[in-house]
Write a protein that holds these residues in place. Structure first.
Motif, PDB file in Angstrom:
ATOM      1  N   GLN A  68      50.044 -68.026-107.631  1.00 14.42           N
ATOM      2  CA  GLN A  68      48.740 -67.412-107.379  1.00 14.42           C
ATOM      3  C   GLN A  68      47.842 -68.375-106.604  1.00 14.42           C
ATOM      4  OE1 GLN A  68      49.328 -64.281-107.747  1.00 14.42           O
ATOM      5  NE2 GLN A  68      47.709 -63.698-109.128  1.00 14.42           N
ATOM      6  N   ALA A  71      48.908 -68.290-103.092  1.00 12.47           N
ATOM      7  CA  ALA A  71      48.448 -67.095-102.384  1.00 12.47           C
ATOM      8  C   ALA A  71      46.993 -67.247-101.950  1.00 12.47           C
ATOM      9  CB  ALA A  71      48.616 -65.854-103.270  1.00 12.47           C
ATOM     10  N   ILE A  73      45.500 -70.064-101.324  1.00  7.93           N
ATOM     11  CA  ILE A  73      45.538 -71.016-100.214  1.00  7.93           C
ATOM     12  C   ILE A  73      45.978 -70.312 -98.926  1.00  7.93           C
ATOM     13  CG2 ILE A  73      46.796 -73.029 -99.320  1.00  7.93           C
ATOM     14  CD1 ILE A  73      46.824 -74.058-102.266  1.00  7.93           C
ATOM     15  N   ASP A  74      46.903 -69.374 -99.055  1.00  7.60           N
ATOM     16  CA  ASP A  74      47.403 -68.643 -97.883  1.00  7.60           C
ATOM     17  C   ASP A  74      46.453 -67.537 -97.430  1.00  7.60           C
ATOM     18  OD1 ASP A  74      49.718 -70.030 -97.317  1.00  7.60           O
ATOM     19  OD2 ASP A  74      50.881 -68.959 -98.822  1.00  7.60           O
ATOM     20  N   GLY A  75      45.350 -67.356 -98.125  1.00  6.40           N
ATOM     21  CA  GLY A  75      44.358 -66.414 -97.627  1.00  6.40           C
ATOM     22  C   GLY A  75      44.068 -65.210 -98.501  1.00  6.40           C
ATOM     23  N   LEU A  76      44.624 -65.146 -99.685  1.00  4.34           N
ATOM     24  CA  LEU A  76      44.240 -64.064-100.611  1.00  4.34           C
ATOM     25  C   LEU A  76      42.760 -64.245-100.937  1.00  4.34           C
ATOM     26  CD1 LEU A  76      45.134 -61.661-102.321  1.00  4.34           C
ATOM     27  CD2 LEU A  76      45.860 -63.231-104.088  1.00  4.34           C
ATOM     28  N   LYS A  95      42.516 -77.856-100.350  1.00  6.91           N
ATOM     29  CA  LYS A  95      42.554 -77.224 -99.026  1.00  6.91           C
ATOM     30  C   LYS A  95      41.150 -76.884 -98.534  1.00  6.91           C
ATOM     31  CE  LYS A  95      47.020 -77.031 -98.383  1.00  6.91           C
ATOM     32  NZ  LYS A  95      47.687 -77.749 -97.292  1.00  6.91           N
TER      33      LYS A  95
ATOM     34  N   VAL B 127      53.848 -64.792 -93.961  1.00  7.69           N
ATOM     35  CA  VAL B 127      52.902 -65.742 -94.548  1.00  7.69           C
ATOM     36  C   VAL B 127      52.719 -66.925 -93.600  1.00  7.69           C
ATOM     37  CG1 VAL B 127      52.484 -67.330 -96.449  1.00  7.69           C
ATOM     38  CG2 VAL B 127      53.427 -65.070 -96.911  1.00  7.69           C
ATOM     39  N   GLY B 131      49.240 -66.311 -92.610  1.00  7.85           N
ATOM     40  CA  GLY B 131      48.560 -66.936 -93.743  1.00  7.85           C
ATOM     41  C   GLY B 131      47.436 -67.837 -93.257  1.00  7.85           C
ATOM     42  N   ALA B 132      46.506 -68.144 -94.174  1.00  7.51           N
ATOM     43  CA  ALA B 132      45.352 -68.957 -93.803  1.00  7.51           C
ATOM     44  C   ALA B 132      45.782 -70.315 -93.246  1.00  7.51           C
ATOM     45  CB  ALA B 132      44.436 -69.134 -95.010  1.00  7.51           C
ATOM     46  N   GLN B 133      46.909 -70.835 -93.760  1.00  9.27           N
ATOM     47  CA  GLN B 133      47.410 -72.113 -93.265  1.00  9.27           C
ATOM     48  C   GLN B 133      48.424 -71.903 -92.146  1.00  9.27           C
ATOM     49  OE1 GLN B 133      45.952 -74.670 -94.952  1.00  9.27           O
ATOM     50  NE2 GLN B 133      45.002 -73.113 -96.232  1.00  9.27           N
ATOM     51  N   GLN B 141      41.028 -65.644 -89.423  1.00 10.61           N
ATOM     52  CA  GLN B 141      39.922 -65.852 -90.365  1.00 10.61           C
ATOM     53  C   GLN B 141      38.597 -65.910 -89.627  1.00 10.61           C
ATOM     54  OE1 GLN B 141      40.445 -68.737 -93.533  1.00 10.61           O
ATOM     55  NE2 GLN B 141      41.141 -66.895 -94.556  1.00 10.61           N
ATOM     56  N   LEU B 148      47.429 -60.455 -93.973  1.00 10.27           N
ATOM     57  CA  LEU B 148      48.163 -60.788 -95.186  1.00 10.27           C
ATOM     58  C   LEU B 148      47.381 -60.313 -96.418  1.00 10.27           C
ATOM     59  CD1 LEU B 148      50.810 -62.279 -95.208  1.00 10.27           C
ATOM     60  CD2 LEU B 148      49.600 -64.344 -95.867  1.00 10.27           C
ATOM     61  N   PHE B 149      48.101 -59.944 -97.474  1.00 10.12           N
ATOM     62  CA  PHE B 149      47.505 -59.487 -98.724  1.00 10.12           C
ATOM     63  C   PHE B 149      46.654 -58.238 -98.504  1.00 10.12           C
ATOM     64  CE2 PHE B 149      47.601 -64.249 -99.044  1.00 10.12           C
ATOM     65  CZ  PHE B 149      48.805 -64.297 -99.709  1.00 10.12           C
ATOM     66  N   GLY B 231      49.979 -59.881-102.481  1.00  9.33           N
ATOM     67  CA  GLY B 231      48.836 -60.441-103.196  1.00  9.33           C
ATOM     68  C   GLY B 231      48.611 -59.788-104.543  1.00  9.33           C
ATOM     69  N   ILE B 233      47.075 -57.208-105.719  1.00  8.80           N
ATOM     70  CA  ILE B 233      45.749 -56.781-106.164  1.00  8.80           C
ATOM     71  C   ILE B 233      45.877 -55.400-106.791  1.00  8.80           C
ATOM     72  CG2 ILE B 233      43.365 -56.337-105.492  1.00  8.80           C
ATOM     73  CD1 ILE B 233      43.913 -58.118-103.018  1.00  8.80           C
TER      74      ILE B 233
END
Lengths: 329, 290
Positions: A68, A71, A73-76, A95, B127, B131-133, B141, B148-149, B231, B233
Motif C-alpha cells: 500500500q 502504491a 509512492i507510485d501515485g495512488l 519520497k 506502473v 507511476g508517480a516515480q 502529475q 494509474l489507480f 489501487g 479503492i
C-alpha cells in the motif's frame, strides 16, 4: 455484441452517479482494518456533517502495508495513510510526499490505537500453548506471514525476538530462538489476512500468530467454540500509525478535512470505536471501560528493544538481514 | 501426390480403432472424471456457495453498492478494451494476412507478446510508465492527469493483456482466404473501403465474433494485471475479480461467491457461444473449400 454491453454499462453508470458528497477523502490502509474503518468512517462522516454541515465521503483501499505504501509512492492519491507500521509511512515521507517529521504531528507517535500480538489456537488448545517458548515445541506448527511483505508479520517476529532476548539474555540466543520458531512455520503467506485464512479456513497449523484485533475478529466470525485466544505474558506494543499525505491533501485542497479525520481518532467516540473493534484504545478512561475485553499483557515497545523502526528494519528485514540469515538455514 | 497412380489414397476413417474396447472405455472414463473434478465440481461449488444462504442473500449481495460499482467498472473496461482491440486487431490481421512487408514476422511476434508475459508484469509495466516515480509520472502529475489507480490504467492494462485475441483469431482465417476476392473487387472498380466492408468483413465475420468473444471473456476476468494498477479503492477501482478476492478475505463468502457466480455464468455463456461460432466457422470453411 458490443452495443448491448455498452448500453448496459452506460445505464449502470448513470444509475450510480446520483450521489456525490461535498468532500471526498481516500484512506489507504492495511489489511486487518477493513471493519475498523468501515465503523470509524461512518461515525466521522456523521460528526463532520453535524459540525460543518458538509457531507464527506471516505473511500478505502486495503492491502498489505508495504504494498500500500508502494502504491501511494507510485501515485495512488491517498489523502491519509493508516498503515501497519511507521517504517512504511517513513518510506512515503522519504519520497517527499509528506513531512519526515510526520510522527510528531499527532499525539502518541501518531498511533491513536494500538494492538499487540497474541496466539490464536484451536478449541481446547490441544498443544497446550501458553507462552512464546511453547511455539518451538516438537510437533507444533506455527502460522505467520512473511515479514518481508507483511507488516503484521514483522510485529510477530519482533515480539518473539523481544521475548527471547528478555528470557535468554542475549541477541545471539534470541536469534537462535527465532530461527527455531521459523522452522515450525509450514507456509509464509504474504499478508496477515492471508495467514488468518490459512489457519482458520484451510485448517493448517496449530497456532496463528496474529494481531489481537485480527484474532478477535476471526473468533467473532467463526465462533468461540472453534478457536481460543491465548495472550502470552509478554508481547510487543504494536503501534499502527496514521498520517496525512501532504502533497496529495494540498493538491486536492482536503487538508482541513483530513486533519479533522485523523484528529477524530483522539476523541472519546474515536477511541470507543477502536475499543469496540478490539484495538487497544489510548484513552485511559475508555481503556478502563473496556478493561475486561483485553488480556493483561506486559508490553514492550519497538523503541525500547530495537531502537525504532528504521534500525529494526535495517538489522532484521533488509536484504541479507537477520531474517534472511535464519530463514535460509 | 507423389504416389504411383496404382494406389488410391483412402483417408483414415473415424470408426476404425486399433485399441480394444476396454482401453477405450478407460480412456474416455478418465477424461470424463478429470473434467468432472477440475471443471464441473468447482463450478458447482461456486453456485452452491453463492446460494448457500438463499436467493435473497444472493440478490442482496449483488445489490450492494460495491458490487454494483465493480460490475459497472468491469463492463465499462470490457467495452473499452474490446472495442479498441476489435479495431486494432482487424487492422493488424489485415496488414499481416493481405500484404507482404519487411518485419512481418516481428509484428506477429509482437502481437503474441501479451500472451507470453505474466499478467503481473503487464501491470507493472504500466506502473513503471505512468507511476508517480515512472517515466511519464512527473509530467502526468504536473498536468493532473490520472492514469494509474483509475479507469484509464485499468483499461490500458486490460487492453494490453487482451490484445492478441482478435488478431490471433483473424490472421489464419484471412491468410487462408487469400486476396483473390479483394483483387476481383478492386478490379471491378470498388474503392479500398468498399472492398473492406463488402468483401473482407463478410468473409471474416464469424472469426471476428469468435475473437471478440474470447477477448471479452478475458477482459472481464483479468485479475493479475488489473490488481497491480487498480489501487483497490472501494467502490471505485475494484473490478469483479478483485472484489471476489476482497470479499472472500472479509469472510463474506456468500457475497464473494455471488460475484464469482456472475463471472462463472459469463464463462458458461462464452462457452456456448464459442461452440456455436466454431460450428459456423467450420461450415464457412467447408463452403469456401468447395
Amino acid at each position: 455484441m458490443i452495443r448491448p454491453v455498452l448500453a448496459a454499462a452506460a445505464g449502470l453508470l448513470f444509475a450510480g452517479s446520483a450521489y456525490a458528497a461535498d468532500v471526498s477523502l481516500l484512506n489507504v490502509s492495511y489489511d486487518p482494518t477493513r471493519e475498523l474503518y468501515a465503523d470509524f468512517n461512518k461515525a466521522f462522516a456523521a460528526a463532520y456533517q453535524k459540525e460543518t454541515g458538509k457531507t464527506v465521503e471516505i473511500k478505502q483501499s486495503h492491502g498489505g502495508s508495504g504494498s500500500q505504501a508502494r502504491a501511494v509512492i507510485d501515485g495512488l492519491q491517498a489523502d491519509v495513510v493508516t498503515l501497519a507500521l511507521a517504517y512504511d509511512i517513513d518510506a512515503v515521507a522519504a519520497k517527499g510526499l509528506t513531512d519526515t517529521g510526520w510522527q510528531k504531528r499527532l499525539p502518541l507517535n501518531a498511533s491513536p490505537y494500538t494492538s499487540t500480538i497474541v496466539f490464536l489456537v484451536r478449541k481446547g488448545n490441544p498443544k497446550g500453548i501458553k507462552d512464546w517458548d511453547d511455539l518451538t515445541k516438537k510437533g507444533v506448527e506455527v502460522i505467520t506471514p512473511n515479514p518481508k511483505t507483511s507488516g503484521g508479520a514483522r510485529w510477530n517476529y519482533l515480539a518473539a525476538w523481544g521475548y527471547a532476548e528478555k528470557k535468554f539474555g542475549s541477541a545471539e540466543k534470541a536469534k537462535q530462538f527465532v530461527g527455531e520458531l521459523y522452522k515450525h512455520v509450514p507456509v509464509l503467506d504474504t499478508g496477515a489476512r492471508g495467514s488468518t485464512v490459512t489457519f482458520v479456513e484451510r485448517g493448517v497449523g496449530d497456532v496463528l500468530l496474529a494481531w489481537e484485533n485480527e484474532a478477535f475478529l476471526a473468533q467473532r466470525e467463526f465462533g468461540k467454540d472453534k478457536f481460543e485466544i491465548v495472550a502470552p505474558p509478554l508481547s510487543i506494543l504494536a503501534e499502527p500509525p496514521v498520517a496525512i499525505v501532504d502533497k496529495v491533501a494540498d493538491k486536492k485542497g482536503t487538508r482541513a478535512v483530513a486533519e479533522a479525520y485523523l484528529k477524530y481518532w483522539y476523541t472519546r467516540e474515536g477511541q470507543e470505536i477502536a475499543a469496540r473493534n478490539s484495538y487497544r484504545p489510548r484513552d485511559s478512561e475508555i481503556a478502563k471501560e473496556y478493561e475486561k475485553s483485553f488480556a493483561k499483557v506486559e508490553l514492550f515497545t519497538i523503541d525500547d528493544v530495537f531502537g525504532g523502526w528504521t534500525k529494526a528494519q535495517k538489522e532484521h528485514f533488509a536484504e541479507g538481514g537477520i531474517f534472511d540469515q535464519i530463514y535460509k538455514n | 501426390m507423389n504416389q504411383p497412380q496404382a494406389f488410391t489414397y483412402t483417408p483414415p476413417r473415424d470408426d476404425v480403432h486399433t485399441e480394444p474396447g476396454a482401453i477405450r472405455f478407460v480412456i474416455v472414463a478418465l477424461a470424463v472424471l478429470f473434467l468432472l473434478i477440475f471443471v464441473v465440481l468447482p463450478l458447482v461449488v461456486v453456485f452452491a456457495s453463492a446460494f448457500s444462504k438463499g436467493v435473497m442473500a444472493y440478490v442482496a449481495a449483488l445489490g450492494e453498492p460495491e458490487a454494483l460499482s465493480a460490475i459497472r467498472l468491469t463492463l465499462l473496461v470490457a467495452a473499452i478494451s474490446v472495442s479498441l482491440n476489435l479495431v486494432s486487431g482487424v487492422i493488424a490481421a489485415w496488414a499481416i494476412a493481405k500484404f507482404d512487408f519487411a518485419g512481418k514476422t516481428f509484428l506477429i511476434t509482437l502481437i503474441d507478446l501479451p500472451f507470453s508475459v505474466s499478467p503481473v508484469i503487464s501491470g507493472l509495466v504500466f506502473v513503471l510508465l505512468f507511476g508517480a516515480q515512472g517515466f511519464f509520472g512527473p509530467w502526468l502529475q504536473a498536468h493532473d492527469i490520472r492514469i494509474l489507480f483509475a479507469l484509464p490504467g485499468i483499461a490500458l492494462a486490460t487492453i494490453f493483456v487482451t490484445f492478441p485475441f482478435v488478431a490471433r483469431a483473424l490472421i489464419p482465417l484471412m491468410q487462408e482466404q487469400g486476396t483473390q476476392e479483394e483483387e476481383a473487387a478492386i478490379s471491378l472498380g470498388a474503392s479500398g473501403l468498399q472492398t473492406f466492408f463488402r468483401v473482407t468483413l463478410p468473409n471474416i465475420k464469424w472469426g471476428l465474433l469468435y475473437g471478440v468473444l474470447l477477448c471479452n471473456a478475458r477482459a472481464m476476468g483479468e485479475f493479475g494485471a488489473v490488481s497491480v494498477v487498480s489501487g483497490h479503492i472501494r467502490g471505485e477501482t475494484n473490478t469483479m475479480p478483485l472484489l471476489v478476492e476482497i470479499l472472500y478475505n472479509e469472510y463474506q463468502f456468500v457475497a464473494s461467491f455471488a460475484i464469482a457466480s456472475l463471472l462463472a455464468m459469463l464463462a458458461l455463456i462464452t462457452l456456448v457461444a464459442k461452440t456455436v461460432l466454431e460450428r459456423r466457422l467450420d461450415e464457412g470453411q467447408v463452403v469456401s473449400d468447395d
